[in-house]
Design a protein around this motif. Structure first.
Motif: not given
Length: 237
Positions: A121-135
């Motif tokens: 399920e982890v591999l099939n989930t979309s959540l932003p990386c915590p190191l992504l800032r303002k794109g």
């Protein structure tokens, strides 16, 4: 990953390259030396990828990755311990405590959500990386190998996977060569680190990031040979 069978064919060449590079730059419990060695590994990987892109361009094969494209930054991204130790060192040197606290909170929230899921399920989930800032990636110069080698011939396919993470028929059109070559460079490098007595494991970025940010001493503990996080259960996928 630990206890992985040594690769064969062209992959074996890249494994040996990564292994020899690490042996030429022994860490010896010194993060400064680790940073130098990893910088060289990343440089070699970037040169390889640049040459591959040039080859694609000469053959009119599209490479659709570009600045501002961040669909792949929302999937499960994995990194090895040595990469995250250097990444967190970079983060702490370049950003204020307030910004780092924001990253830590993002990592905590993502970790809480994904910990409740099965590995598949982890591999099939979309959540932003915590190191992504303002794109934009906050740690782009020291981003893990997994981020460097993720090269697509179709942004549309990556967008589709972002929109439909649970659909197994939706697959990003990635270049297999860069994935395999970069993976083996990193595996060879990690194998040499293990020979030095360092514990090398692989897990999601936010999982290791949170461990290191919650306990600043863990970087030095790891350099002394301690285990600082568990391994992602890939065999359960």
């Amino acid at each position: 990953m630990e206890n992985k069978t040594r690769p064969e064919g062209f992959e074996q060449i890249f494994f040996a390259d990564g292994n020899n590079l690490a042996k030429a730059h022994p860490v010896k419990q010194d993060i400064a030396k680790l940073k130098i060695a990893l910088r060289q590994l990343h440089h070699n990987a970037d040169l390889l990828i640049d040459a591959f892109i040039q080859r694609c361009e000469s053959e009119n094969v599209p490479v659709d990755c570009h600045m501002g494209c961040q669909w792949c930054c929302n999937q499960a991204v994995f990194a090895s311990t040595h990469e995250m130790v250097v990444l967190v060192d970079y983060l702490e040197r370049r950003f204020s405590p307030e910004v780092i606290a924001e990253v830590k909170e993002k990592a905590r929230l993502k970790e809480e959500k994904l910990t409740e899921l099965s590995p598949k399920e982890v591999l099939n989930t979309s959540l932003p990386c915590p190191l992504l800032r303002k794109g934009t990636c906050m740690v782009y110069p020291v981003r893990p190998m997994g981020c460097r080698i993720y090269l697509s011939s179709s942004e549309k396919s990556c967008h589709a996977k972002y929109d439909n993470p649970e659909d197994p028929t939706v697959i990003p059109k990635l270049f297999d060569f860069t994935l395999k070559a970069g993976r083996q460079l990193n595996e060879g490098f990690a194998a040499s680190m293990r020979d030095e007595g360092l514990d090398m494991k692989e897990h999601r970025i936010e999982h290791i990031l949170l461990k290191l940010l919650e306990s600043p001493d863990k970087k030095n503990e790891w350099l002394q040979g301690a285990t600082i996080h568990d391994n992602f259960p890939f065999d359960e996928v």
